[in-house]
Design a protein around this motif. Structure first.
Motif, PDB file in Angstrom:
ATOM      1  N   LEU A   1       0.821  -1.201   0.000  1.00 39.89           N
ATOM      2  CA  LEU A   1       0.000   0.000   0.000  1.00 39.89           C
ATOM      3  C   LEU A   1       0.857   1.254   0.000  1.00 39.89           C
ATOM      4  N   ASN A   2       2.032   1.163   0.647  1.00 37.25           N
ATOM      5  CA  ASN A   2       2.795   2.388   0.859  1.00 37.25           C
ATOM      6  C   ASN A   2       3.969   2.561  -0.084  1.00 37.25           C
TER       7      ASN A   2
ATOM      8  N   SER B   1       0.938   0.544  -7.360  1.00 32.29           N
ATOM      9  CA  SER B   1       0.096   0.559  -8.554  1.00 32.29           C
ATOM     10  C   SER B   1      -0.400  -0.848  -8.878  1.00 32.29           C
TER      11      SER B   1
ATOM     12  N   PHE C   1      -3.339  -1.550  -6.586  1.00 37.70           N
ATOM     13  CA  PHE C   1      -4.572  -0.903  -7.029  1.00 37.70           C
ATOM     14  C   PHE C   1      -5.148  -1.588  -8.255  1.00 37.70           C
ATOM     15  N   GLN C   2      -4.282  -1.903  -9.191  1.00 32.61           N
ATOM     16  CA  GLN C   2      -4.798  -2.535 -10.401  1.00 32.61           C
ATOM     17  C   GLN C   2      -5.399  -3.885 -10.091  1.00 32.61           C
TER      18      GLN C   2
ATOM     19  N   ALA D   1      -8.725  -3.270  -8.603  1.00 34.63           N
ATOM     20  CA  ALA D   1      -9.663  -2.875  -9.648  1.00 34.63           C
ATOM     21  C   ALA D   1     -10.093  -4.086 -10.472  1.00 34.63           C
ATOM     22  N   LEU D   2      -9.107  -4.936 -10.790  1.00 29.57           N
ATOM     23  CA  LEU D   2      -9.419  -6.133 -11.563  1.00 29.57           C
ATOM     24  C   LEU D   2     -10.426  -6.996 -10.819  1.00 29.57           C
TER      25      LEU D   2
ATOM     26  N   VAL E   1     -13.850  -5.437 -10.991  1.00 26.85           N
ATOM     27  CA  VAL E   1     -14.495  -5.610 -12.293  1.00 26.85           C
ATOM     28  C   VAL E   1     -14.989  -7.035 -12.449  1.00 26.85           C
TER      29      VAL E   1
ATOM     30  N   PHE F   1     -21.225 -10.894 -10.873  1.00 26.01           N
ATOM     31  CA  PHE F   1     -22.504 -10.630 -10.189  1.00 26.01           C
ATOM     32  C   PHE F   1     -23.616 -10.446 -11.214  1.00 26.01           C
ATOM     33  N   LEU F   2     -23.354  -9.575 -12.204  1.00 26.07           N
ATOM     34  CA  LEU F   2     -24.380  -9.310 -13.216  1.00 26.07           C
ATOM     35  C   LEU F   2     -24.681 -10.572 -14.009  1.00 26.07           C
TER      36      LEU F   2
ATOM     37  N   ASN G   1     -26.647 -13.094 -11.982  1.00 24.26           N
ATOM     38  CA  ASN G   1     -28.054 -12.702 -11.872  1.00 24.26           C
ATOM     39  C   ASN G   1     -28.794 -12.961 -13.166  1.00 24.26           C
ATOM     40  N   LEU G   2     -28.122 -12.611 -14.270  1.00 21.58           N
ATOM     41  CA  LEU G   2     -28.760 -12.792 -15.572  1.00 21.58           C
ATOM     42  C   LEU G   2     -29.121 -14.258 -15.775  1.00 21.58           C
TER      43      LEU G   2
ATOM     44  N   LYS H   1     -29.442 -16.572 -13.599  1.00 17.28           N
ATOM     45  CA  LYS H   1     -30.438 -17.030 -12.645  1.00 17.28           C
ATOM     46  C   LYS H   1     -31.832 -16.536 -13.024  1.00 17.28           C
TER      47      LYS H   1
ATOM     48  N   LEU I   1     -22.385   1.811 -31.527  1.00 16.08           N
ATOM     49  CA  LEU I   1     -20.994   1.868 -31.090  1.00 16.08           C
ATOM     50  C   LEU I   1     -20.074   1.767 -32.302  1.00 16.08           C
TER      51      LEU I   1
END
Lengths: 338, 404, 430
Positions: free
Chosen positions: B18-19, B25, B28-29, B32-33, B36, B42-43, B46-47, B49, B382
């Motif tokens: 951390l320090n 970095s 943190f990455q 973040a990974l 995500v 999770f999504l 749920n989908l 299910k 898109l």
């Protein structure tokens, strides 16, 4: 106003998620309100009045179910849905039932996984034209420009009708009934087509209804009825039998006027069973004994609802036609309450 | 001289994650990974299910099924017996058509309004300011609805063209403005007609070649060739000659009132016109602002220098100001084109059958395949956006090279 | 020749002529008009065309406006009163005034609450917009405003917003305690503190404590809904936008990659498809049985949409800062969080304010799109219940004109503010 909304909702969501999987009936009871999907506004069937109170024939069914389940016809949250949103709203559980003149079709019942609990209005697709056009039959509409409301079975029927009669047409798809009306009145289309009941309702709202005629051809079968999610049979039963109770009440002569008197007990055992003074029908579907009485008292029996909202004395002026009791030559036939 | 020794090797501690900037970095990455992955699983969970509970599945098979509905404007062959996929393609073409028309019109309106807003004519510049402010500050949806409503309410219906005392009449017996759209004559190519078209296209190339030659000659020798009448001549004379030599192989099919509607000719649908104009006028107001900003960004000294060289005001604008202003104008212009394409999805408000109306509208309603249809819809927009931004990036880097 | 000329002089003036007025073409209105409207022939023609256009518009508009009927029960009554004359039927505005502003379901006797919230919005936003004029202490009210407004508009127990506020307070205390050690620690500690507080207070029953009549968000409508969506989404999207912009500038490849994909995805699709997602698809991606309000789902989607655009504006601001600022911050020995917080962001945000305001105006206009997914905002009210009603079937001009007018004054006001601000910030004199 900002974050707290989300937090509040997340808490609610968490609570709701805890109850996931529970039956719709328990959800409704816990919520104290019935979420009922209706149209965004079709006079006579479901439309908010100037005070924002929903009123109409489909609304009457919602109120009857709310009265049967919760004992309070006002405990309904009306969720306006469009042709696009109605099915996902029901599938995702946003609404408990959909009473939005929805046609009972094979694919909706099976592929989309819904259960139609019955038919509250037998309809068919018709055509309305200005009298000045001098058209007397839909077969004369070759080359016409036709206004249709999107998201219904209407556009499929229309395509079929014109194809089978070897005629050409230009479809003008419109999102809401109000805009379709405007287009039709301005002459941007020659014909307006939708369910015959909807045509009558639309025509009633015109300044000069006499200038427009509904053509005699009915080109499709449109049994309109309330529907629920597939799989929750208990809840489906409740909605189905509430609808049947309204129909049976008319057949048996139970009206909102005489219901108090009749519920004291009568000689007719079926009325007694319907109103809960005899037998235990309520218990069988998980409701109070007085569910049937409450449902009928909410807005009257089927006939009363019909007369009040779309009957011959209203601006919409629909005759009973196919929607008369079987005893009067119509198609309404409630299974016995026993 | 002391010899450098390695710094004391620090043993790795957990807090260093951390320090210590070397590891932080990565920490943190990694977090973040994880987030995500967690979000998507999770999504996704749920989908799966939810779909299982509802007994549905994700499948694009519906695209191959018969659509069973009709579309009022089809640029390619389509009937109610075609597939949903073809309906989607028809929608894509309709989207591209309205976007293209609106982009061209908006550019013209925008450049004219932007230049006029800087005009010395007080009335004109004020009028343009009113136009720009009025259109920029009202939602485009309201403009679309207003223009559509105005068209249906103000223009005559086909019925009005009929009979002895018709209240409306066609322009030159060729063009009819009705509230169902505008009917214009349709060119019909007979045998040899194609030749005329090819000659005309070649003439266009010829015009460019001539202009380039004229510019080259001007730079090389200072001799100025006339551009006005030769352009017109090159453009029309060969085409007209072939037209008459081949015996008028192109004829016009006039719209004629027959039955309920005009028949023949080309019908430009009212909903297309409403959408096209609303988008053009609305975006034109934004482009006008960009043009104005671009022109004002060119320093006054340039105008003065050009004037001192004896150039006329029109030439100053064309040869000195606009080329420099373009560098400022074009990037926002392209993002405005992007906005037009995206705003064209509001077609749904007037019943124009673009991709949102076919794939995201009727197909979605009829098949109930909401997730699939909307994903496909987003993928299409898109793709268009990325294509346009790609062009924009190329342009930007090209422009950048010339800057110092 | 010159001789004869000399001879012909018979009179030489010795005194000055009295000063004369300049010729009529060189003074006053005429001069001004000559110079500004008729300087040459094409210009004159343009002026005449413009004058004709103005005349045509005004001659159509004025009788319609001035001859309007403001009191009638229905369009038919309106037409009877007008009796064939030109005139608007503005009675629809007076009769449906409340519906246009508040939607048709917000309880009538509670209209004062959103109105008060709306008025307070100006008080809350003033110290932010005019930070030089108003005392800084007013910012405290700005911080409290979201909670007050929530309570006013949605009603319910006052404890809900208070607990939410307490959560933020606890989060801030934790943050300020640890931020000296490390920003990351303070930041995540603050979030954890707030979450714990909310979790704890979430268990306290709040039903009916100091409660006002609760209004479910489904009942919001009319112009109020546009305003709610606009303000909520813009203010929520600013912090997200900052985070995304910083992420996109970050040298951590994975984080940068996430931010780029998110921003480009959102900017690449029309808002309406995101609203379709909110209304049609989102429910499938949430745990079974979850029941978000439609309005909440829409807020989430519009916030995502706006934050992508705001991120791009802020990225522009970050890029516009001279590199020296970054280097100066580094040379002072500030770490990333400190240099961002103390040096970079304050300047970058200041540059980006006009851009953010433009995004906000665009977004506010885009809130009308919710009418497409059957929400009854101002446009939805007009297209749906009002035009469908028997009384007002056919009153398009008045209603759409009114809607345009409302949006125009709001958006024009905001954009004028943004231009004013740009002039304020533009301190370099070119």
């Amino acid at each position: 106003m900002k974050k707290s909304v989300i937090l509040g909702a997340l808490t609610v969501a968490g609570l709701a998620a805890g109850a996931a999987g529970a039956a719709t009936l328990d959800d409704v009871k816990a919520r104290g309100k019935l979420n009922c999907g209706v149209t965004t506004g079709l006079v006579g069937f479901a439309a908010p009045d100037a005070n924002g109170e929903w009123d109409g024939f489909d609304v009457g069914v919602c109120r009857a179910v709310a009265a049967a389940v919760l004992g309070d016809p006002a405990a309904v949250e009306f969720v306006p849905t469009t042709g696009k949103t109605r099915f996902t709203a029901l599938a995702s559980g946003e609404i408990d039932m959909l009473a939005r003149n929805t046609t009972w079709t094979f694919s909706r019942d099976t592929d989309l996984k819904f259960d139609f609990v019955g038919v509250n209005y037998y309809d068919g697709q018709g055509f309305m034209v200005p009298k000045a056009l001098g058209v007397s039959s839909a077969k004369e509409l070759d080359g016409a420009t036709v206004c249709i409301q999107t998201g219904t079975t209407t556009e499929l029927n229309l395509a079929d009708f014109f194809r089978s009669n070897n005629m050409e047409y230009t479809p003008v798809p419109i999102e809401t009934n109000a805009e379709a009306q405007q287009q039709y009145l301005a002459g941007a289309c020659d014909v307006y087509t939708t369910d015959a009941s909807g045509l009558a309702a639309t025509r009633a709202a015109f300044e000069a209804p006499g200038d427009h005629v509904v053509l005699p051809e009915i080109v499709s079968k449109e049994p309109l009825g309330p529907l629920v999610r597939h799989g929750d049979n208990d809840w489906g039963d409740i909605v189905r039998w509430t609808l049947n109770a309204l129909i049976a009440a008319e057949e048996l002569g139970v009206t909102s006027a005489n219901i108090e008197e009749l519920s004291a007990g009568t000689d007719n055992p079926e009325i007694n069973r319907l109103l809960g003074t005899e037998g235990n029908l309520g218990e069988m579907i998980g409701l109070d004994a007085g569910w049937g009485k409450a449902a009928i008292a909410a807005g009257g029996n089927y006939g009363e609802l019909f007369e009040k909202n779309i009957g011959e004395n209203t601006p919409i002026a629909l005759s009973r036609g196919l929607n008369a009791q079987w005893t009067d030559g119509g198609l309404l036939y409630a299974p016995p309450f026993r | 001289m002391t010899t450098l020794s390695d710094p004391p090797r620090e043993s790795f501690r957990l807090s260093m994650l951390l320090n210590d900037t070397r590891y932080r970095s990565y920490t943190f990455q990694f977090i973040a990974l994880l987030c995500v992955i967690a979000l998507f699983s999770f999504l996704g969970y749920n989908l799966v299910k939810n779909l299982q509970a509802a007994g549905l599945n994700i499948s694009y098979k519906f695209l191959g099924e018969t659509s069973n509905y009709d579309i009022n404007q089809t640029l390619i062959d389509y009937s109610s017996q075609s597939t949903h996929w073809r309906a989607a393609v028809v929608g894509v073409l309709n989207t591209l058509l309205v976007a293209f028309l609106a982009c061209v019109t908006a550019t013209i309106i925008g450049v004219v309004a932007g230049v006029l807003r800087l005009s010395k004519n007080w009335l004109i510049s004020k009028l343009m300011a009113v136009y720009v402010e009025a259109f920029r500050n009202v939602p485009v949806l309201i403009w679309i609805i207003i223009i559509f409503t105005v068209m249906t309410a103000v223009l005559p219906q086909p019925r009005d063209f009929r009979g002895e005392n018709a209240t409306a009449s066609m322009w030159f017996d060729a063009v009819a403005f009705t509230n169902r759209g505008v009917y214009i004559p349709k060119p019909v190519l007979e045998s040899g007609g194609m030749a005329v078209v090819i000659v005309f296209l070649l003439s266009i190339v010829g015009v460019f070649a001539y202009r380039r030659y004229a510019t080259k000659l001007l730079y090389a020798t200072g001799k100025m060739l006339p551009t006005g009448w030769p352009t017109l001549a090159i453009l029309f004379v060969p085409a007209l000659l072939t037209y008459f030599v081949l015996g008028k192989p192109i004829s016009l099919e006039m719209p004629v009132l027959a039955g309920f509607n005009f028949k023949g000719g080309i019908n430009i649908l009212g909903s297309l016109i409403a959408l096209w104009f609303a988008l053009a006028i609305y975006t034109g107001a934004f482009i006008a602002e960009n043009v104005r900003a671009g022109i004002q960004a060119v320093s006054r000294g340039q105008t003065e220098a050009a004037a001192s060289l004896g150039l006329r005001p029109g030439r100053i604008m064309n040869l000195v100001i606009l080329p420099q202003a373009l560098r400022v104008i074009i990037p926002p212009l392209i993002s405005n084109y992007l906005n037009i394409t995206k705003n064209s999805s509001l077609a749904i408000a007037v019943g124009y059958m673009d991709i949102t109306g076919t794939l995201g509208g009727i197909t979605l309603n009829q098949t109930g395949r909401a997730i699939e249809a909307i994903l496909l819809l987003m993928a299409f927009y898109l793709a268009i956006s990325l294509a346009i931004s790609f062009i924009m990036n190329i342009y930007n880097s090209k422009m950048k090279l010339k800057e110092r | 020749m010159s001789d004869t000329h000399q001879h012909s002089i018979r009179f030489v003036r010795e005194s000055m002529l009295p000063e004369q007025e300049p010729p009529a073409t060189e003074r006053g209105v005429i001069k001004w008009m000559r110079e500004n409207m008729f300087s040459n022939i094409p210009n004159g023609i343009l002026t005449l065309i413009a004058l004709y256009a103005v005349y045509a518009i005004l001659s159509g508009l004025l009788p319609w406006l001035l001859n309007g009927i403001w009191d009638a029960p229905s369009i038919r009554a309106c037409r009877e009163i007008l009796d064939g004359q030109t005139g608007g039927c503005f009675a629809v505005l007076t009769e449906r005034w409340n519906q246009l502003l508040f939607g048709f379901k917000y309880p009538n006797h509670l209209y004062w609450r959103p109105t008060v919230a709306f008025v307070l919005l100006f008080v809350a936003i003033a110290p932010v917009l005019f930070y030089n004029t108003f005392p800084r202490q007013m910012l405290i009210f700005t911080a409290l405003y979201p909670f007050v407004a929530y309570w006013l508009i949605w009603g319910g127990s006052i404890l809900v917003p208070i607990f939410a506020l307490v959560g933020f307070g606890v989060g801030y205390i934790v943050y300020s305690k640890y931020v000296a050690q490390s920003f990351a620690m303070g930041f995540f500690g603050g979030i954890a503190g707030a979450l714990v507080t909310w979790w704890l207070t979430g268990m306290i029953p709040v039903e009916g404590v100091l409660a006002m009549e609760a209004v479910p968000s489904r009942d919001m409508g009319g112009f109020m809904l546009n305003l709610i969506l606009g303000t909520v989404c813009v203010s929520l999207s600013i912090p997200f936008g900052i985070a995304l912009a910083l992420g996109r500038q970050s040298d951590m490849p994975f984080i940068k990659w996430i931010c780029v994909v998110f921003i480009e995805f959102i900017r690449g699709v029309p808002l309406i498809t995101l609203l379709f997602v909110a209304s049609v698809v989102l429910a499938y991606f949430l745990p079974p049985g979850t029941n978000f309000d439609l309005i909440l789902r829409v807020i989430i989607m519009i916030t995502m949409f706006a934050s992508a655009y705001i991120a791009e504006v802020i990225r522009g601001g970050l890029a516009a800062l001279p590199k020296g600022q970054y280097e100066a911050a580094d040379s002072l020995g500030l770490d990333y969080a400190q240099s961002m917080r103390l040096i970079i962001l304050p300047q970058a945000l200041k540059i980006s304010i006009p851009g953010i305001v433009n995004v906000a105006v665009g977004l506010f206009k885009d809130t009308t799109l919710v009418s497409v997914i059957s929400m009854f905002d101002l446009v939805g009210m007009i297209r749906g219940p009002i035009l469908a009603s028997t009384e007002w079937n056919g009153v398009y001009w008045e209603l759409l004109g009114f809607a345009s007018f409302l949006f125009f004054i709001t958006c024009y006001g905001i954009s004028q503010y943004s231009q004013w601000l740009e002039r304020q910030l533009n301190t370099d004199h070119r």
